[in-house]
Design a protein around this motif. Structure first.
Motif, PDB file in Angstrom:
ATOM      1  N   GLY A 175      47.967  28.015  41.531  1.00 21.95           N
ATOM      2  CA  GLY A 175      48.626  28.930  42.435  1.00 21.95           C
ATOM      3  C   GLY A 175      49.789  29.675  41.819  1.00 21.95           C
ATOM      4  N   ASP A 176      50.259  29.285  40.607  1.00 23.97           N
ATOM      5  CA  ASP A 176      51.381  29.996  39.973  1.00 23.97           C
ATOM      6  C   ASP A 176      50.980  31.421  39.623  1.00 23.97           C
ATOM      7  OD1 ASP A 176      53.018  27.857  40.165  1.00 23.97           O
ATOM      8  OD2 ASP A 176      52.883  27.244  38.054  1.00 23.97           O
ATOM      9  N   LYS A 177      51.947  32.319  39.774  1.00 16.48           N
ATOM     10  CA  LYS A 177      51.769  33.683  39.323  1.00 16.48           C
ATOM     11  C   LYS A 177      51.969  33.721  37.812  1.00 16.48           C
ATOM     12  CE  LYS A 177      51.216  35.632  43.402  1.00 16.48           C
ATOM     13  NZ  LYS A 177      49.983  36.332  43.785  1.00 16.48           N
ATOM     14  N   VAL A 178      51.024  34.324  37.105  1.00 14.24           N
ATOM     15  CA  VAL A 178      51.073  34.337  35.642  1.00 14.24           C
ATOM     16  C   VAL A 178      50.757  35.736  35.139  1.00 14.24           C
ATOM     17  CG1 VAL A 178      50.483  31.907  35.401  1.00 14.24           C
ATOM     18  CG2 VAL A 178      48.664  33.602  35.486  1.00 14.24           C
TER      19      VAL A 178
ATOM     20  N   ASN B 255      43.455  32.596  34.196  1.00 15.03           N
ATOM     21  CA  ASN B 255      44.223  33.668  34.822  1.00 15.03           C
ATOM     22  C   ASN B 255      43.268  34.510  35.647  1.00 15.03           C
ATOM     23  OD1 ASN B 255      45.886  35.741  35.563  1.00 15.03           O
ATOM     24  ND2 ASN B 255      46.488  36.318  33.479  1.00 15.03           N
ATOM     25  N   SER B 256      43.310  34.321  36.955  1.00 16.24           N
ATOM     26  CA  SER B 256      42.446  35.070  37.875  1.00 16.24           C
ATOM     27  C   SER B 256      43.299  36.035  38.667  1.00 16.24           C
ATOM     28  CB  SER B 256      41.707  34.102  38.801  1.00 16.24           C
ATOM     29  OG  SER B 256      40.896  34.808  39.718  1.00 16.24           O
ATOM     30  N   HIS B 257      43.301  37.298  38.255  1.00 12.22           N
ATOM     31  CA  HIS B 257      44.064  38.351  38.935  1.00 12.22           C
ATOM     32  C   HIS B 257      45.543  37.991  39.030  1.00 12.22           C
ATOM     33  CE1 HIS B 257      40.214  40.162  39.945  1.00 12.22           C
ATOM     34  NE2 HIS B 257      39.839  39.007  40.509  1.00 12.22           N
ATOM     35  N   GLY B 258      46.107  37.480  37.934  1.00 10.21           N
ATOM     36  CA  GLY B 258      47.515  37.170  37.900  1.00 10.21           C
ATOM     37  C   GLY B 258      47.890  35.861  38.558  1.00 10.21           C
TER      38      GLY B 258
ATOM     39  N   VAL C 170      59.607  35.048  44.021  1.00 10.61           N
ATOM     40  CA  VAL C 170      58.422  34.492  43.370  1.00 10.61           C
ATOM     41  C   VAL C 170      58.488  34.825  41.876  1.00 10.61           C
ATOM     42  CG1 VAL C 170      55.911  34.473  43.265  1.00 10.61           C
ATOM     43  CG2 VAL C 170      57.083  34.729  45.477  1.00 10.61           C
ATOM     44  N   LEU C 171      58.533  33.757  41.001  1.00  8.57           N
ATOM     45  CA  LEU C 171      58.600  33.938  39.555  1.00  8.57           C
ATOM     46  C   LEU C 171      57.204  34.099  38.976  1.00  8.57           C
ATOM     47  CD1 LEU C 171      61.290  31.251  38.626  1.00  8.57           C
ATOM     48  CD2 LEU C 171      61.613  33.715  38.953  1.00  8.57           C
ATOM     49  N   VAL C 172      57.074  35.024  38.059  1.00  7.05           N
ATOM     50  CA  VAL C 172      55.816  35.237  37.345  1.00  7.05           C
ATOM     51  C   VAL C 172      55.976  34.638  35.950  1.00  7.05           C
ATOM     52  CG1 VAL C 172      54.159  36.912  36.474  1.00  7.05           C
ATOM     53  CG2 VAL C 172      55.336  37.329  38.649  1.00  7.05           C
ATOM     54  N   LYS C 173      55.119  33.626  35.620  1.00  7.81           N
ATOM     55  CA  LYS C 173      55.228  32.920  34.348  1.00  7.81           C
ATOM     56  C   LYS C 173      54.452  33.645  33.252  1.00  7.81           C
ATOM     57  CE  LYS C 173      55.860  28.362  36.446  1.00  7.81           C
ATOM     58  NZ  LYS C 173      55.347  26.975  36.518  1.00  7.81           N
ATOM     59  N   LYS C 174      55.089  33.776  32.095  1.00  9.28           N
ATOM     60  CA  LYS C 174      54.452  34.381  30.945  1.00  9.28           C
ATOM     61  C   LYS C 174      53.651  33.300  30.220  1.00  9.28           C
ATOM     62  CE  LYS C 174      54.027  37.986  28.138  1.00  9.28           C
ATOM     63  NZ  LYS C 174      53.503  39.281  28.566  1.00  9.28           N
ATOM     64  N   VAL C 175      52.351  33.543  30.016  1.00  8.62           N
ATOM     65  CA  VAL C 175      51.481  32.532  29.405  1.00  8.62           C
ATOM     66  C   VAL C 175      50.648  33.169  28.308  1.00  8.62           C
ATOM     67  CG1 VAL C 175      51.324  31.118  31.490  1.00  8.62           C
ATOM     68  CG2 VAL C 175      49.656  32.949  31.115  1.00  8.62           C
ATOM     69  N   ASN C 176      50.152  32.294  27.397  1.00  9.21           N
ATOM     70  CA  ASN C 176      49.177  32.693  26.379  1.00  9.21           C
ATOM     71  C   ASN C 176      47.787  32.312  26.869  1.00  9.21           C
ATOM     72  OD1 ASN C 176      51.211  33.563  24.624  1.00  9.21           O
ATOM     73  ND2 ASN C 176      51.471  31.477  23.817  1.00  9.21           N
TER      74      ASN C 176
END
Length: 481
Positions: free
Chosen positions: A476-479, A435-438, A63-69
């Motif tokens: 649903g993406d992990k961020v 972003n809700s809890h990642g 599962v990839l965690v995306k880096k976002v602003n």
């Protein structure tokens, strides 16, 4: 070739039948051993088959965690605008009137003093200058008005003296007439006495005129009385005329005074007219000098010519850039003015600092002033001071980028503006990802006015929400921030 193959096939066939016969005989003699042998062969075959038919190993999904602003609700978002630099020490000289460049007095790198001519323009290609001719004409007119002014004042003063002397003469004549009135009255009184005596004599003669003895005397007395009556009447008429002329409240005296006042006032007006003419000639000369100065742009302050935009013989029109001159601006502040709409100017945060970008450097600063009225068309101005170490990196009328905070810091209300890029729109609704809890979660919002690249959010967000700016996420993406 076919014969050899046939012989080989027949040989193999024969060996197969021989081997088969032997196996059958062995099985008949050893049934148990044959059973277990066959069973072992089958088990071995199954084991070997299961080995070759084993399914490939399933790799666990990473599962990839995306880096976002993200925008943090409770801090003001920033809108990027252009700000124009205003350096008081750098001036672009422009043509204030049309003409032909006749002479360039200062070139790049040369120093010009305050008020020194920089460029000379002419009205035609032959070098004629109508403004200079108008100035010369106005100068001659002013010189003539100045030279004749005192002579005209002397003439007016003499006319004033003549008027006063005439009035004094009229006053003295009235005094003379007034003195002769008594003499006339004495003469009238003497005539009256003589007339009274004559009347008495005539009366006595008429009473004692026996048989007309006194007729001759009576006639002579009556003739004498007539003469005295005529003289008395003339004296009385002269007396009345003298009294009328000598009286200060009668028309002759009033006419004399009025005539004096009228003449004196006319002379005053004439003197003021001459003074006005002289002053008007001076103003006309100044106007001509100002108009002539339009043809000779000069330096507003001492400085160095940075660039010359025109060349000799070139025709210019009002507003054409001529040259750039730079002076010592170390004592004057350099400002950058961001021009924005009224809605943005009213919602600029005065608590959170703006970010000013000058080249590859940035610094944070509060606005020094936000205009309350439109200063450029319908746009309002937001002013920033540039620090001394960055002044050399900006140019007059150049542009820099400023990030302005929109809204109010740490308020209970939602952030009033969001970038349009973070909003997703369908036919039914508008939504953003938070972003809700990642985890990226879609949130429906209600939009308001659009200001440039920002849109107002009326509802749908609450305090603490982190709005995802990146458009590479789905629900649903992990961020992570």
């Amino acid at each position: 070739m076919n014969y050899k193959a046939h012989r080989m096939f027949e040989s193999l066939k024969k060996r197969f039948f021989v081997t088969k016969k032997r196996i059958v005989l062995w099985v008949d003699k050893n049934p148990l051993r044959a059973f277990f042998t066959i069973l072992g062969i089958l088990v071995a075959f199954i084991i070997i088959s299961s080995f070759f038919r084993r399914p490939p190993e399933v790799k666990k999904e990473v599962v990839l965690v995306k880096k976002v602003n993200v925008y943090q609700i409770g801090t003001a978002p920033k809108i990027s605008v252009s700000a124009q630099v205003e350096k008081s020490g750098v001036i672009q000289i422009t043509a204030l009137t049309g003409g032909v460049v006749q002479t360039i007095y200062k070139h790049e790198g040369e120093v010009a003093g305050r008020g020194e001519n920089l460029i000379g323009l002419s009205s035609n290609y032959q070098g004629g200058n109508s403004f200079s001719l108008q100035r010369e004409l106005a100068g001659v007119q002013y010189q003539t008005a100045t030279e004749t002014y005192h002579a005209q004042k002397d003439i007016i003063q003499k006319q004033r003296d003549l008027t006063n002397k005439g009035d004094e003469n009229a006053d003295q004549l009235r005094d003379i007439t007034s003195k002769s009135i008594d003499e006339t009255k004495n003469a009238i009184a003497a005539n009256d006495d003589i007339l009274s005596t004559l009347n008495t004599n005539i009366s006595d003669l008429e009473k004692n005129n026996t048989n007309g003895a006194n007729n001759a005397l009576i006639l002579s007395a009556k003739q004498l009385r007539t003469q005295f009556i005529s003289a008395t009447n003339g004296a009385r008429a002269a007396l009345r005329t003298s009294e009328f002329q000598a009286a200060g409240d009668k028309p002759p005296a009033q006419l004399s005074d009025l005539q004096k006042d009228v003449i004196l006032r006319q002379l005053d007006l004439q003197e003021k007219t001459f003074a006005l003419g002289k002053e008007a000639a001076g103003i006309q000369l100044q106007i001509a000098q100002v108009n002539e100065a339009l043809m000779f742009p000069s330096a507003p302050f001492a400085g160095t010519v940075q660039r010359v935009f025109v060349k000799e013989g070139q025709s210019v029109s009002p507003g054409t850039p001529l040259m750039v001159i730079a002076g010592d601006s170390s004592a004057d502040p350099v400002t950058a003015v961001a021009y924005v709409t009224r809605e943005i100017a009213q919602k600029i945060s005065m608590i959170e600092q703006s970010t000013v970008h000058v080249g590859d450097e940035s610094y944070s600063a509060y606005p020094t002033f936000v205009s309350q009225e439109a200063i450029q068309g319908t746009l309002y101005g937001i002013y920033f001071l540039l620090p001394d170490n960055l002044i050399s990196k900006v140019s007059e009328k150049g542009f820099i980028q400023v990030d302005l905070p929109i809204g109010y810091y740490d308020t209970a209300s939602i952030v009033p503006f969001l970038p349009i890029d973070v909003v997703y729109q369908t036919k039914e609704e508008d939504y953003v990802f938070i972003n809700s809890h990642g985890k990226a979660v879609a949130r429906k919002v209600t939009l308001g006015q659009v200001y440039g690249s920002f849109v107002e959010v009326k509802s749908g967000l609450k305090r603490g929400d982190q709005v995802i700016e990146s458009r590479t996420v789905i629900a649903g993406d992990k961020v992570s921030n």
